[in-house]
Design a protein around this motif. Sequence first.
Motif, short mmCIF file in Angstrom:
data_model
loop_
_atom_site.label_atom_id
_atom_site.label_comp_id
_atom_site.label_asym_id
_atom_site.label_seq_id
_atom_site.Cartn_x
_atom_site.Cartn_y
_atom_site.Cartn_z
N MET A 61 28.76 22.07 32.23
CA MET A 61 28.91 23.28 31.43
C MET A 61 28.35 24.18 32.47
N ARG A 62 27.33 23.85 33.37
CA ARG A 62 26.62 24.71 34.41
C ARG A 62 27.82 24.80 35.57
N LEU B 115 22.53 24.14 23.91
CA LEU B 115 23.60 23.15 23.79
C LEU B 115 23.65 22.39 22.71
N LEU C 123 30.22 17.18 25.52
CA LEU C 123 29.56 18.92 25.68
C LEU C 123 28.41 18.73 26.44
N LEU D 245 21.42 28.13 30.77
CA LEU D 245 21.87 26.88 30.13
C LEU D 245 20.76 26.09 30.20
N ASP E 225 36.84 19.97 29.37
CA ASP E 225 36.65 21.12 29.96
C ASP E 225 37.25 22.62 29.18
N HIS F 186 34.53 23.17 27.13
CA HIS F 186 33.35 23.59 27.83
C HIS F 186 33.58 25.32 28.04
N MET G 102 33.15 27.24 24.67
CA MET G 102 31.77 27.29 24.47
C MET G 102 31.07 28.52 25.49
N LEU G 103 31.51 28.48 26.60
CA LEU G 103 31.02 29.50 27.75
C LEU G 103 31.28 30.72 27.25
N ARG H 162 26.59 21.61 20.23
CA ARG H 162 27.14 20.18 20.18
C ARG H 162 27.34 19.88 18.55
N ALA I 68 30.26 27.21 34.24
CA ALA I 68 29.79 28.41 34.22
C ALA I 68 29.58 29.36 35.48
#
Length: 922
Positions: free
Chosen positions: A898-899, A845, A893, A840, A767, A770, A773-774, A849, A902
């Motif tokens: 991710m959503r 992604l 990932l 996303l 996480d 994650h 990246m976000l 990745r 986010a």
Amino acid sequence: MISRFLAGLAACLLLSACASTPAALEWDARVIRGELANGLRYQLIPDHADAGRLDLRLTVHAGSVDEDDDQVGVAHLVEHLAFYSHGGHPEDVRARLQAAGFQQGSHYNAVTNHERTQYLLSPPAGGKQAELALQALATLAFAADYEAADLERERPIVIEEWRGGLGVAERMNGQRIAAQRVGSRYPAHRSIGNREAIEGAALERLKAYQQRWYKPNNMVLSVVGDFDPQILRAQIERAFGAAEAAALPDREHLELPLDDHLKVFRVQDSQSGSNQVVLLFRFHDPASRRQDELGVRERLIDRLTLAALKRQLRRQARPEGVTSLTAVKTQIGRRSEVFGVAAGLRGDAHEQGLSTLLRELERLRRHGLHPEDVEAARTEVRELAERMLAGSAEADFAAWVRKLNDATIAERPLLHPHAIARHTLAALQDIDGADLLARLRRWSGSPDRVLQLSAPGERPLVLPTEEEVLALDRRIAAEPLEPPAVPRAESAETPVEPPPAAQAGIIREERSFPEQRVEYWTLGNGDRLVWLRQPGEGGRIRLQVETAAGFADAEVPAWQAQFASQLAAQALPPFWSAAQQKAWQEAAGLRLSVDQQARRRVLVASAPPDRLGELLALYRVRQTLVELDPDGLDEARGEFGEALRRRVDSRRAEQDRVWQRLKTGRAEDRLPTAEALDALTAERVRELWQRQLGAPATYYLMADVEPERLRELVRRELAGIPRGTVPRMKADERLAGRREASLAGALEPRTSLQAVSFAEQPWTPEDAVHVAMLRELAREALKARLRGEAAGVYRLDFDAELSPDEQRILSELRFVSAPQRFEELWALAQETLAELPASLDESRLAPLRERLRRQEAERLRDPATQFHRLVLSDRAWGDPRYLARQAHLADALQLAPMRTLAQRLFSADNRAVLKVLPQAAQ
């Protein structure tokens, strides 16, 4: 006969003259250099170590100082408008680059300063996009087919860039440039111009500037990376060969115009704490810019003179109120130089500061630099050159980019490291103290002088007149002056071995994690050792010691905790002087630093692989045998007191208090009152020492050492250190809920936003990746909407992390804008972040990745990363499981998590917002 004799004599004289001509410096043979028929020069460094990677930089030798008087701000505007150029293509350069996957900032950028403009491309697909990148650079340089509508579209963005750069640092820098470069074009032609110039710039003036300066024979193309030189040369010819050369204007305006006067300037701002006197000497010195053996010698004399002078000034006795003395030297243009001496001050000691500077310069001109200072400077240079000569000449991709760019900016050859060393050692042989004294006299004998005086805030400051300063200088020149202070015999200090430990201890428990090559030991005093069995960076041992002795101590004011930590870091045991400790550490090759954070006190150290015993002994001595130095206590108290006196910016202090109350419900001042500082006794400091030094420790060790040898050292040096209780740190004090405040306090015509949020989230490595990246995706989206579409901001920053300490996602958004557009842009920012989860998809992604997969392949081999991840793993779980899971970070990932994250990245439920408005607003 006579004619033959004269001819022979002339030939001998000619040969003699040729023999004495200094040899030109030669480029590193690994740099491929060339020049097109139109004069465009290129310099290429093939580097295949980073497969596919490429960096291209086009340097135009024209900047803001090359503007005409009616072109202020135009150089920077051309840099922006060039990206609207088409060059025969239906799309402009920016659109073509973005369609090919280039992201602004990451893959393309540009920068303008006083003397040059640079366009920088780093293609995401590397060498595969070399042709596109070169064509883009050529279009940027030569097309100049942007239109009035493009200027109107970009003008607001440039105004916001100007607005974002405003502040006390910008105002003080402007005053310093106006003083240091008085009489030149520089003060009136700042790199970005000014608001009036940006708003009034006409399209024809931009194109006139570009047509005048953007010529191929005024440019240098630098390329580093994975490419075939023959193919790249052909691509360069195709992209740039059709441009036509032209006669270039003279650039004499790069130089400082000199006179025979002393100019006096006030450099002061209501929000600045600067308190000093600076005396500058301006002159021209073309010899120091020569790119031959004579130039090497001249620059080496400059370097040695400045180094020896600084040593002398640091050592010289200072009157009350003068806290420091130093010297600086800068280069401007192609032959202008500025040499300066500066006195840092306490209180209103400006007269003492000026007198001290004049007196010390006269003392040195009269008596010369001390031979030990001269030899120390020579030795430092010699040893550095010898290490360079003996070391590897290899460089990685980033180092090549930096080296080539530095050479381009300085308009000098890029030399092979071994050639630099050989030239230096050869020139050093016949440089002595007389050369350095002659150089110092030449610098300080320049009649063109500038005096700068600064005082904190709006403290009254009376400027002396030119005649008053000259009269003072004449009086000092007539004084009898003692020779400079003699250096202390620090070099004669022999290393003193620390005494053995008073008592040894035991290792109570051992746990082994063979797969990760990690050992966990619990010591008899309650300390823990977490050992990663592999060498650290460069084969060195790495040690990190953490205790719960941060400045967020629940029972101690933060300033007292920091005060005690600072004194403990500087304290010495009774058997060592400062010189002896330094000599012992240097002999053992030990490096050590201390950082007190909010929740912990962290000591970071390293040692050669055979010096682990000395490293642990040094830590043990610093924990158990250091003593409070009364002089050190008084000095630290004086530093805190001076910080109090320099607190001139009441607006900023009030802003900080409002911000702290928004986040935590209360505001604690990090600095004490004068009364609290005076009341701090040595006994109280000792008590705080014991509280901090007695806190149980966790030792993170990275070393390839035999287990039994390590056990012996740990028992002897660490396990017997007495420990006390764990200090109780304050819990996170961020308030839940939504809070907002507005404060009218900005001196600049802008509104600033500072917004933070948090969301509860257990820390895991996956996480954490994650969220990282976000954060990147959020930054891109915010810049695209607020800067690209709305043209409302230039400086914007969004940060987010999954904190292992707080087990929360912590996010922060900052930007500045025109006051009249602030609410619109703030709403747009919130909307953009709220839409992030829905934006996303797998297409976004997948490249992230793959990039992460490449990065992780390097990180798995990087000792620093492995050590850091071990520390994180232990803090989170008390074991090294992160090292076992890291191989699968890229696979983790995935879209669903991710959503989910986010949606919590900028939580509206727990958010604090501060808006700082112009001071006339409410």
